[in-house]
Design a protein around this motif. Structure first.
Motif: not given
Length: 229
Positions: A78-81, A96-107, A124-131, A150-154
């Protein structure tokens, strides 16, 4: 034809829904016909909206969300959002995309209406969360599917639904069935920035699969439907 069949005693019970009309005063008030026994709507906010227009339907309207398969869980990394963009303002999406990029979070961004269902499940299989970025959901079946994987949602929740000359407000209008077991809401980008650290920290604590199995499996939902009829 169904109402006519009921009038002619060809059927004994008539249950309609969950999506026959958007509002109960449409299509010549057909869902208000006295020969209809029960009217199914997907969630509480839809029921409350309908009753604000047709309070006489109070004894007929029942809430019934649709079910989902109990999808197998994968061992994928699970390597991305995953960002699920339905109809949120492009500015919110870009922020949101710019924010995740600034935090080095793959999406990855997928757009409503432009993906295949199997591709969504695979993401979903490779996602740690869904926005989730949707103005409103009568149920939010794609959200329920994320929980079943089993993927939590924001979830972005702007707090109101607009249709014709109606503006209906509800605190869970973008995800009627979201609870603290499976995710969190945010209201705008400022709220996103403030709440994301808390949400991200809780990703391993949420229990969306357990919640979904208990409430949205096809078996559970079928049992609920049998109680209605």
């Amino acid at each position: 034809w169904a109402i006519r069949a009921k009038k002619e005693n060809k059927i004994s019970k008539l249950i309609v829904g969950p999506v026959m009309v958007v509002l109960p005063d449409e299509k010549g008030n057909i869902v208000c016909d006295p020969h209809i026994d029960k009217i199914i709507v997907p969630s509480l906010w839809v029921k409350n909206l309908w009753l604000s227009i047709k309070p006489e339907l109070a004894e007929k309207i029942v809430i019934w969300p649709a079910g989902t398969d109990i999808y197998p869980l994968s061992s994928y990394l699970k390597d991305k959002v995953l960002i699920y963009q339905k109809n949120a303002p492009i500015e919110l999406l870009n922020n949101i995309k710019n924010y995740l990029t600034s935090k080095n979070i793959s999406f990855k961004v997928i757009k409503y209406g432009f993906y295949k269902h199997n591709d969504y499940l695979r993401d979903l299989d490779s996602s740690k969360a869904v926005i989730f970025l949707s103005e409103s959901e009568s149920q939010g079946l794609a959200i329920c599917e994320a929980w079943m994987k089993n993927v939590p949602t924001f979830v972005w929740n702007r707090g109101f639904w607009r249709y014709r000359d109606i503006v209906w407000k509800d605190e869970k209008i973008s995800a009627p069935y979201l609870t603290e077991e499976c995710g969190m809401f945010f209201e705008d980008f400022s709220s996103f920035e403030n709440k994301w650290p808390e949400f991200f920290e809780k990703i391993s604590i949420f229990k969306p699969r357990e919640y979904a199995e208990n409430n949205f499996s096809n078996k559970k939902i079928a049992e609920n439907f049998l109680k209605i009829i």
